[in-house]
Structures are given as structure tokens and as C-alpha cells.
Design an enzyme around this catalytic site. Structure first.
Site, PDB file in Angstrom:
ATOM      1  N   ASP A  32       0.835  -1.219   0.000  1.00  0.00           N
ATOM      2  CA  ASP A  32       0.000   0.000   0.000  1.00  0.00           C
ATOM      3  C   ASP A  32       0.864   1.261   0.000  1.00  0.00           C
ATOM      4  OD1 ASP A  32      -2.104  -1.662   0.054  1.00  0.00           O
ATOM      5  OD2 ASP A  32      -2.843  -1.093   2.061  1.00  0.00           O
ATOM      6  N   GLU A 173     -24.757  -4.468 -13.256  1.00  0.00           N
ATOM      7  CA  GLU A 173     -25.477  -4.247 -11.997  1.00  0.00           C
ATOM      8  C   GLU A 173     -24.529  -3.646 -10.972  1.00  0.00           C
ATOM      9  OE1 GLU A 173     -28.561  -5.441 -12.465  1.00  0.00           O
ATOM     10  OE2 GLU A 173     -29.487  -5.614 -10.497  1.00  0.00           O
ATOM     11  N   CYS A 408     -66.775   3.781   8.747  1.00  0.00           N
ATOM     12  CA  CYS A 408     -65.444   4.069   8.196  1.00  0.00           C
ATOM     13  C   CYS A 408     -64.505   4.470   9.334  1.00  0.00           C
ATOM     14  CB  CYS A 408     -65.556   5.201   7.177  1.00  0.00           C
ATOM     15  SG  CYS A 408     -63.958   5.843   6.669  1.00  0.00           S
ATOM     16  N   CYS A 411     -63.733   8.493   8.632  1.00  0.00           N
ATOM     17  CA  CYS A 411     -64.719   9.579   8.713  1.00  0.00           C
ATOM     18  C   CYS A 411     -66.008   9.163   9.427  1.00  0.00           C
ATOM     19  CB  CYS A 411     -65.046  10.105   7.309  1.00  0.00           C
ATOM     20  SG  CYS A 411     -66.027   8.972   6.329  1.00  0.00           S
TER      21      CYS A 411
HETATM   22  O1  I6G Z   1     -31.874  -7.312 -15.484  1.00  0.00           O
HETATM   23  C1  I6G Z   1     -30.867  -8.102 -15.843  1.00  0.00           C
HETATM   24  C2  I6G Z   1     -30.136  -8.776 -14.908  1.00  0.00           C
HETATM   25  C3  I6G Z   1     -29.096  -9.601 -15.296  1.00  0.00           C
HETATM   26  C4  I6G Z   1     -30.561  -8.209 -17.213  1.00  0.00           C
HETATM   27  C5  I6G Z   1     -29.493  -9.054 -17.618  1.00  0.00           C
HETATM   28  C6  I6G Z   1     -28.770  -9.746 -16.610  1.00  0.00           C
HETATM   29  O2  I6G Z   1     -27.768 -10.525 -17.039  1.00  0.00           O
HETATM   30  C7  I6G Z   1     -27.029 -11.228 -16.067  1.00  0.00           C
HETATM   31  N1  I6G Z   1     -29.207  -9.170 -18.920  1.00  0.00           N
HETATM   32  C8  I6G Z   1     -29.929  -8.511 -19.828  1.00  0.00           C
HETATM   33  C9  I6G Z   1     -29.603  -8.677 -21.260  1.00  0.00           C
HETATM   34  C10 I6G Z   1     -30.984  -7.686 -19.430  1.00  0.00           C
HETATM   35  N2  I6G Z   1     -31.290  -7.530 -18.149  1.00  0.00           N
HETATM   36  C11 I6G Z   1     -31.813  -6.950 -20.422  1.00  0.00           C
END
Ligand code: I6G
Length: 672
Positions: A32, A173, A408, A411
Site C-alpha cells: 500500500d 449491476e 369508516c 370519517c
Molecule cells: O436485469 C438483468 C439482470 C441480469 C438483465 C441481464 C442480466 O444478465 C445477467 N441481462 C440482460 C440482457 C438484461 N437484463 C436486459
């Protein structure tokens, strides 16, 4: 001696390399202290030569002031969602449909991936430099969260290598790992703050901070799983290879992804991931299967805003036992009383549940629920928790039968049961504050007049303060009134007034829906708008002409005529128009001209949407929906566990449609 620019470039390359090793590969190769030395050296050079600072420098993650609001981003390619399956049978149907469409029985190769419980995000890279991040939003338009996403260390500000498309959009995600979530909650609790119910809420709350310095302190991560725009550059022809390419560019990809052959192997993967779900470092709510070959993906295309080549296989709903402490009755917009279970708090599927719906009195009787019972609470995804059943073996002797109040609870007006019996309503109408408040909330809601920022809490506040009594009062609010409210600053007041102004230009169907006429949901409002073309024509219609509209039966026809007979309703409408609410009329289109006119469908079995919703969609397109199968039936729409109707349709040679085929019918009614 290298030039300053060359020294800076060399340091940035080194730091990016070590960032990638540390944050993406989890494999640091220098101490680090050595990393800190490189970082400080770069900072010092940039401080002395600010003209050399670029947005993709590793020093530029957290910068700028807090935002007052997020901008919006229109997705060039819509961010779609996935259709769901909940059983092996449904998965096999998905696989079979693909084979049928391709007219090829060869086993398909799928990429199986965990389905993270986080937030879908789009990242845009131009010439390898990160330029924008946006949330999914409604799929068409999302929020610009660039400044916050920049602070996530494992998201590269510049892609590694140089073989990337000139414009590259990567989707995936953003989530909070379980360990980070636990630590964050411990810290928040120690500081006396509010903790998050689950990692998903924590991720969403962290990403929606207006001050990126706060987001920077939150342990967010991202897994990339799909390509969006890709312009200028060649890409592999298989989804799995695309994911490997993402990794080579320095993006994180979930390590638990597998290539599998055929639906059987998908099922094996589902069980494998299910078995290790609790030990995974991130929360998931199922798995996703995608056809690996991009050429086949392209051939299959999309239906109803979801790809035909991918499916989410969800884990079953989660259930827990708790005690039913009391039942209260909530009064809705139309006066309907809904029984709500007050429960001893219980942790189900990642959240603490202390209220659950009991739907209506019929359900209470059918399930024989009594106050004091031990009950099973079920929660599936984002759906409102419900009382699934009573544990009769544990029933205490002291339980109390639940009965509908005669007055109710808000009311005090008389409560009457509808003719069909299931729904009990407060007869107070506009005298009942609960009904009026709910009507205003409905009017302002996203799918109605879409008054941005005017949520339920603000409506409550305006109402309690006496600023509004009817929906038209919203358009009479002044800045002085708003700033006088608690916790309402100048800027927020201006935003609300601006949102009110914007909402005045709407569509006829939204306006009809926003009136909150009993039995007129979104699809009926749309059908009425298309059929009559103008509000004047709708107001002039009688029950007989209304019944000609798809989706309008005798009950809704009566509700509509009654609504327009009430002088206070027509007065409110004319007030709204005087205050500037407007829309464009349509050319009236009678039923015979609709694409499914003359066709009759029957619906049976368990489908992912309610029968009422499917019926409304079909009727909107001019079809009739009947309860029994005969030779005249155009097709039977059959979900899981379809029984005698399916047998009858088969014996009569009536076409049978599954859910995907139904979706196609609704999108392209003329082709089927
Ligand atoms: O909402 C989603 C979650 C995971 C996804 C997805 C996904 O792939 C692991 N892949 C696509 C192509 C789409 N929604 C539209």
C-alpha cells in the site's frame, strides 16, 4: 529526462495497472505504501501543472460540488428487462419456444449467470474514457449518476488496452457486497443513524446521493453483463467471449458465470447456485440464462420489451412465520376498505416486515385468519408482502374473529358491501378525508398526471396543512405557501411548481386515468381515449355506447356515467382546464377497426400477470374474452397447471398460446 506530460502519463499507467490488480482482480502486487507514493507523486505533478489534469486521471474520482438534482439521460438503446420463469417446466417452455422459432432441435448453448439484486446501470466509454453513467429508470430514460459512479474504484475511468470500440456502452449491476453492507450498517448504527434494510436498498440509497463524496464512502461494486451501443470496433460473436473481452478492458465480470449446454444443464446450474446462495459474497434473487451465440440472439430478437434469448429464473418466494397482532382497515381512493395485517416484525427475504396485505374479507374467510394467529408471511421480490396462510396447529385459544367495521375508521360514514360482496366501501365520498387524499395522490402519481417530486408524503402534508382540498387546488399552490412548510426550501418549492407546470400538458388517456373514476384503470382509460377521441365525447356517452368500448363492461359503464353526472366532478374538470391542463384529442376509432375485432379468447392456468390485466389488453385490441372454450374460440391462452379447459381446447382443435405467444399477439396482433 522525460517531459512532465510523459512523467504524468507513466504514473497514470502504473496506477491504473495497480488499481486493476487491487480492485478488480483482488490481487495487489505492491505494498500500500508504494501505491500511495505513486499516487502522491501524480497528485503533486498535477497540482504543479493543472493544465495536464484530465477527467480519466486516477486522481479525479471524487470531485465537484454536490448536485441539486440528477439530470436525465435518454438511452440510445432502451434498457430492457428480462422475462421470468419460476419452475423447470417454464424453463423448458422457454427453451422449446426458442427451438420452435429457430426450427432447429440442436441443443442450445447458454451462458448461465447469477442474477444480482442491485441496480441496473449503463456505462458509456468514448475512446476508452468513461464519460457517463445512467440508471435504467423506466428503460427509456434514466438518471445521470456519472459523478457518483466515478467514485467506485473498481470501475475504470479509462479502459485497459486499445482494442475497444470508439463508443462503447457496457451494462451491468451496481450492488453492495454483503460484507460491506454489514460494516456500513454497523457504522450507521454506531453513529445513531438509520440503517438499511438490505444490500439492495443500501446500494440504491448510496448511488442516489446528491453529494458524490458520500457515495465515495460506500462500498459499491459493479458486475458487467451486457453490451449496449458498440460503434467502431470489432467484437466477439459469443456472449461469453464478450464478457471475457470486458475483463480484458479492466471491467469486473461475475466470477460465477458458466457456459452450459441445454435446459437440463441450466437446471443443474440453478441448483448449484441455489445451494451456495447464502455463501456468495453478494445478494442474488435468481439466475439468468442467455443464448451464447450473438447471431442466434439477433435472429430471436425481442418481444414485449424483453429479449427472447434470455430469461431470469427466480428463486421461490420467501416465507416466515410470525404473529398477527391486529388487523386495521385502510380506506382507498374509491372508499374500498382493505384489511391490513399488523404483524410482530419478522425478517423475510431481506427486509423486516411488520405489515402485510390480507386483500379482502373473502380472503380472510377463505384462509380463516384470526387476530392472535401464527401466520406465514410471504414476500416475493418487490411485491407487497402477504399473509399466505394460518398455522392452525399453533392457534391459541384466545384468537379473535376479524369483522368488517360498520363505520369508516377515518370519517365514521356507513360502510356498505358491494353487490358482489367482496368489497366493502366507505360511503363518505368526498366527505371522507382518506378518499380525497388518496384521490389527490392518484392524480399526481407517475402513471397519471406524473407530477414529478409530488409524492404521497407531500400530498399528505399539503392536505393536513389545508393547502389543498381537491385536485385542482394543486395548480393554485404558490411559492409563498410552499416555502412556509416545514423542511421546504426555495429550490424544492420551485421544483414542485415547475413540475406542476410541466404536468399540465398531458395526454387524454392520462387525464381520464387521473380522474380516478372507479373501475377505470390505465388500460380502460386508454381504450376510452382511443374510442371517443375527446373528453367531450366521453362525457356525452351513455351506458350503452360505453359498453361498445373494449374493456368496458356494465359495471364500469355505470361508474363512468355516474362520475360525469356529479356536478362537482365536471366543475373540477372545467377548473383544471381553466388552470391550463391540456391534451391533444384523437380521431375516434370504433371497435370494428381494432386489430383483434371478431376474435374470442379464453384464459386459463397460472400466468405471470392477472387475468384481468390480460383480458384488458386483449379487449383493448378489440377481442372478446370468454370463460368457456367452444369451437368458436380463436385460441386458448394457457398458463401453468391448466386443467380441463386445456383438454377441451385440444379435443376441439382450438389453438393454444403460451405466455410468450400471448405477448407476441399483443405486440403484433395482425400477424397471428
Ligand atoms: O436485469 C438483468 C439482470 C441480469 C438483465 C441481464 C442480466 O444478465 C445477467 N441481462 C440482460 C440482457 C438484461 N437484463 C436486459
Amino acid at each position: 529526462m522525460p517531459s512532465i506530460q510523459e512523467q504524468i502519463d507513466a504514473l497514470r499507467t502504473q496506477i491504473r495497472h495497480h488499481n486493476h490488480l487491487y480492485y478488480v482482480l483482488d490481487d495487489p502486487q505492491i505494498p500500500d505504501a508504494e501505491y500511495d507514493r505513486l499516487f502522491r507523486e501524480l497528485q503533486a505533478l498535477e497540482l504543479a501543472h493543472p493544465e495536464c489534469i484530465t477527467a480519466d486521471s486516477p486522481t479525479q474520482r471524487v470531485g465537484g460540488a454536490a448536485l441539486s438534482e440528477f439530470g436525465s439521460v435518454r438511452h440510445e438503446l432502451p434498457m430492457l428487462s428480462l422475462a421470468n420463469v419460476f419452475s423447470e417446466e417454464e424453463l423448458n417452455n422457454f427453451d422449446r419456444r426458442i427451438h420452435e422459432r429457430l426450427k432447429d432441435e440442436t441443443e442450445l448453448e447458454y451462458v448461465a449467470e447469477p442474477k444480482l439484486d442491485g441496480l441496473a446501470i449503463s456505462l458509456l466509454y468514448e475512446n476508452g474514457v468513461f464519460v457517463r453513467a445512467a440508471t435504467r429508470g423506466d428503460g427509456e430514460t434514466g438518471e445521470d449518476v456519472t459523478a457518483n459512479v466515478r467514485t467506485i474504484q473498481s470501475i475504470p475511468l479509462r479502459l485497459l488496452g486499445n482494442d475497444y470500440p470508439a463508443r462503447l456502452e457496457v451494462r451491468g449491476e451496481i450492488y453492495m457486497p454483503k460484507a460491506g453492507f454489514n460494516k456500513l450498517n454497523q457504522r450507521l448504527a454506531a453513529e445513531g443513524g438509520k440503517t438499511f434494510a438490505n444490500p439492495r436498498n443500501a446500494a440504491a440509497g448510496s448511488l442516489r446521493q446528491l453529494d458524490p463524496r458520500l457515495t465515495a464512502q460506500r462500498p459499491l461494486e459493479m458486475f458487467c453483463y451486457a453490451l449496449g451501443i458498440a460503434e467502431g470496433g470489432k467484437l466477439p460473436d459469443q456472449h461469453y467471449a464478450v464478457l471475457q473481452q470486458f475483463k480484458a478492458w479492466g471491467l469486473r465480470v461475475c466470477p460465477d458465470i458458466k457456459v452450459v449446454q441445454g435446459a437440463k444443464a441450466c437446471m443443474v446450474y440453478f441448483h448449484e447456485i441455489g445451494a451456495k446462495r447464502a455463501r456468495l459474497p453478494y445478494d442474488i434473487d435468481g439466475v439468468v440464462y442467455k443464448v451464447n451465440a450473438l447471431k442466434i440472439q439477433q435472429e430471436l430478437g425481442f418481444v414485449s420489451r424483453a429479449p427472447r434469448w434470455a430469461i431470469a429464473h427466480k428463486f421461490p418466494a420467501q416465507e416466515e412465520m410470525t404473529e398477527l397482532e391486529a388487523v386495521e382497515f385502510q380506506v382507498g381512493r374509491t372508499g374500498a376498505l382493505t384489511p391490513v395485517a399488523r404483524l410482530k416484525p419478522v425478517f423475510v427475504g431481506g427486509v423486516t416486515v411488520s405489515n402485510a396485505t390480507l386483500h379482502n374479507m373473502d380472503e380472510i374467510e377463505r384462509k380463516d385468519v384470526r387476530v392472535g394467529d401464527f401466520v406465514i408471511v410471504r414476500r416475493a421480490g418487490d411485491v407487497i408482502p402477504e399473509v399466505a396462510r394460518v398455522v392452525l396447529e399453533k392457534r391459541p385459544a384466545t384468537v379473535q374473529v376479524i369483522s368488517m367495521p360498520a363505520q369508516c375508521p377515518v370519517c365514521g360514514s356507513e360502510v356498505k358491501r358491494s353487490e358482489e360482496g367482496a368489497v366493502a366501501r366507505c360511503t363518505g365520498g368526498l366527505y371522507c378525508p382518506a378518499q380525497v387524499k388518496e384521490a389527490i395522490k392518484h392524480f399526481a402519481s407517475r402513471r397519471a398526471m406524473n407530477i414529478d417530486g409530488l409524492g404521497d408524503k407531500l400530498v399528505e402534508q399539503f392536505f393536513e396543512q389545508g393547502l389543498i382540498r381537491h385536485v385542482d387546488d394543486l395548480y393554485r399552490l404558490t411559492k409563498e405557501q410552499l416555502v412556509a412548510l416545514e423542511r421546504m426550501g426555495d429550490k424544492s418549492a420551485e421544483n414542485i411548481l415547475a413540475a406542476l407546470e410541466t404536468s399540465k400538458t398531458t395526454t387524454l388517456e392520462r387525464f381520464i386515468y387521473s380522474l380516478g373514476i372507479r373501475d377505470v384503470g390505465e388500460s380502460t382509460a386508454k381504450a376510452l381515449a382511443r374510442h371517443f377521441g375527446s373528453l367531450e365525447a366521453l362525457q356525452a356517452a351513455n351506458e350503452e355506447t360505453l359498453k361498445l368500448v373494449p374493456d368496458v363492461g356494465p359495471i364500469s359503464a355505470m361508474s363512468i356515467t355516474q362520475f360525469f353526472k356529479e356536478a362537482h366532478n365536471t366543475k373540477t374538470i372545467s377548473n383544471l382546464r381553466e388552470l391550463g391542463v391540456q391534451w391533444a384529442n384523437y380521431e375516434a376509432k370504433p371497435v370494428e377497426a381494432l386489430p383483434l375485432a371478431g376474435k374470442t379468447y379464453v384464459i386459463t392456468g397460472t400466468l405471470s400477470r392477472s387475468r384481468e390485466a390480460i383480458k384488458a389488453d386483449l379487449e383493448n385490441l378489440g377481442a372478446k374474452v370468454s370463460n368457456s372454450v367452444s369451437k368458436k374460440t380463436t385460441a386458448l391462452i394457457a398458463g401453468a397447471e391448466a386443467g380441463s379447459k386445456l383438454e377441451k381446447a385440444e379435443s376441439l382443435g382450438v389453438s393454444i398460446l403460451d405466455e410468450a405467444e400471448l405477448a407476441e399477439l399483443l405486440v403484433m396482433p395482425k400477424e397471428l
